[in-house]
Design a protein around this motif. Structure first.
Motif, PDB file in Angstrom:
ATOM      1  N   ARG A  93       0.836  -1.213   0.000  1.00 10.69           N
ATOM      2  CA  ARG A  93       0.000   0.000   0.000  1.00 10.69           C
ATOM      3  C   ARG A  93       0.865   1.255   0.000  1.00 10.69           C
ATOM      4  O   ARG A  93       0.586   2.214  -0.708  1.00 10.69           O
ATOM      5  N   GLY A  97       1.028   3.751  -3.112  1.00 12.07           N
ATOM      6  CA  GLY A  97       0.688   5.161  -2.902  1.00 12.07           C
ATOM      7  C   GLY A  97       1.806   6.080  -3.347  1.00 12.07           C
ATOM      8  O   GLY A  97       1.562   7.120  -3.971  1.00 12.07           O
ATOM      9  N   HIS A 140     -10.817   7.018  -2.424  1.00 10.42           N
ATOM     10  CA  HIS A 140     -10.062   6.209  -1.457  1.00 10.42           C
ATOM     11  C   HIS A 140     -10.897   5.952  -0.210  1.00 10.42           C
ATOM     12  O   HIS A 140     -10.950   4.828   0.295  1.00 10.42           O
ATOM     13  N   ASP A 144     -11.817   2.246   0.874  1.00 11.71           N
ATOM     14  CA  ASP A 144     -11.034   1.777   2.017  1.00 11.71           C
ATOM     15  C   ASP A 144     -11.849   1.658   3.306  1.00 11.71           C
ATOM     16  O   ASP A 144     -11.320   1.267   4.321  1.00 11.71           O
TER      17      ASP A 144
END
Length: 147
Positions: A93, A97, A140, A144
Motif C-alpha cells: 500500500r 501510494g 479512497h 477503504d
C-alpha cells in the motif's frame, strides 16, 4: 497538565496558521508552485533544473532534527499529544501510494501543498489538480472503508 486542562485549541490553531503561512511563503519563494519548475526538475534528459533538490535538501535539514526532538518530547508546543503512525512498515500500500503520488506529481507538476498555495493565487492548473485530488481522496475513503 494535559491539554484538556487548559485551552490548547487557540494556541494550536495559531501555531498551525503560522506554520502554514511559513510553508506557503517558502513554496512561493522557491518557485515550487510553478508546475514548469517541477517538470524541469524531473526532465533529467533535457534542461534539468536542480533547484528543487536544493529545496528538498533544505526541508530535510530542518525537518529531520525537528522530528527527532518531537519524538523525544511526545507533545506539541501547545501541549497536545503528538500522534505518530502506528506502523513504519514498508508494504504494498505504501509503495503503491508513493508510485501514484510520483506519477501524479510528474504529470501535473504539482503536489498537494504547492497545489493549495497555487490555488490560493488563482492558478487554473491548480484548480483542476485540487479537484482531482479531492475526488481521489473521496474514492479512497469509499474503497477503504471497513466492510
Amino acid at each position: 497538565m494535559d491539554c484538556k486542562d487548559r485551552n490548547c485549541g487557540g494556541v494550536a490553531a495559531l501555531s498551525s496558521l503560522l506554520a502554514g503561512l511559513v510553508f506557503g511563503l517558502g513554496l512561493i519563494a522557491a518557485g515550487m508552485t510553478d508546475p514548469m519548475k517541477v517538470r524541469a526538475f524531473l526532465d533529467l534528459a533535457g534542461a534539468w533544473d536542480p533547484s528543487l533538490a536544493l529545496v528538498m535538501g533544505a526541508a530535510i535539514a530542518v525537518g529531520l532534527p525537528a522530528t527527532l526532538i518531537a519524538r523525544r518530547r511526545g507533545r506539541s508546543w501547545s501541549g497536545a499529544p503528538i500522534e505518530w503512525p502506528p506502523s513504519n512498515a514498508i508494504d504494498a500500500r505504501l509503495i503503491g501510494g508513493g508510485v501514484l503520488f510520483g506519477i501524479g506529481w510528474g504529470l501535473a507538476g504539482l503536489c498537494p501543498g504547492p497545489a493549495l498555495v497555487a490555488l490560493g493565487s488563482g492558478g487554473s492548473e491548480a484548480a483542476i489538480f485540487v479537484a482531482a485530488m479531492l475526488g481521489g481522496m473521496a474514492l479512497h475513503a469509499l474503497l477503504d472503508r471497513p466492510r
